[in-house]
Enzyme design. Sequence first.
Site, PDB file in Angstrom:
ATOM      1  CD  GLU A  83      22.455  33.716   7.123  1.00  0.00           C
ATOM      2  OE1 GLU A  83      21.985  33.531   5.670  1.00  0.00           O
ATOM      3  OE2 GLU A  83      22.582  34.446   7.769  1.00  0.00           O
ATOM      4  CD  GLU A  96      30.715  24.986  28.372  1.00  0.00           C
ATOM      5  OE1 GLU A  96      32.036  24.613  28.147  1.00  0.00           O
ATOM      6  OE2 GLU A  96      30.203  26.090  27.645  1.00  0.00           O
TER       7      GLU A  96
END
Length: 297
Positions: free
Chosen positions: A83, A114
């Site tokens: 963004e 992860e």
Amino acid sequence: MNLDKLTTETRNHQTMNLDELTTSEVVQLMNEEDKKVAYAVEKELPSISKVAEAIIESFKKGGRLIYMGAGTSGRLGVLDAAECVPTFSVDPTMVQGLIAGGMKAMTVAVEGAEDSATLGKEDLQNIDLTADDVVLGIAASGRTPYVIGALTYANEIGATTASLSCNKEAEISRYATLPIEVEVGPEILTGSTRLKSGTAQKLVLNMLSTSSMIGIGKVYQNLMVDVKPSNEKLVERSKRIIMQATDCSYEQASQAFTSANQQVKTAIVMILTDSTKEEAEQKLTDSQGFIRNTMDK
């Protein structure tokens, strides 16, 4: 692995009969729990401010902000980084989101990614991390190995390290110079940290990216004057911003926008200081991009 001490993993005693509630009751209960998130973030404002100030200093040196996370935490980092490009017209490399398992993990879980500290280190090596950069490790649990591996490597090369977790005394805080710990309490659905924890992380990331962009001159008044007019809607928004910043007509804004090669900030300075495009650009350069500081140039 002991999760008993993590508040993000404990059961919420207010929602023990969640499966017996009506849809309306579930929604109302979720709303009540969500109200607690902003107050939890408020307690960490001093820590958030320190991280934002470090990011500003990094940007001024040509450094980058790198978000690191897995699962929901990683996706939120990628989202906030993405963004920044249309909102502030920054290069896509200036704010980056790295997620365990790569971009595939944005939509599909990548098994075991992860849990690899090595992968966190390798992802930073692949973007040539430098000492001028800031690495923000994001993990609701505060213990994700991928994030710990990334922070460990970042510390080794002298980058500024920060962390964002939703548990107090989080493990990743020990690897960060600037830790943020927003404890939102147990989730309405036990262990589903995409809920309150995810909301808290989104609020903090909003603060960090927005305040740091303000700190390097990407905002005038409360207007995003470095917006990237990449579609018709944003072209019209750009003209509106010029009008709001200068109190000029739509025709004047459109003309300045075109003359400035669709650079909103340049167009604003042209009008405010009665300058040519070239003069306005020089004023902005001399003022390090801050419109307010161009008035006397």
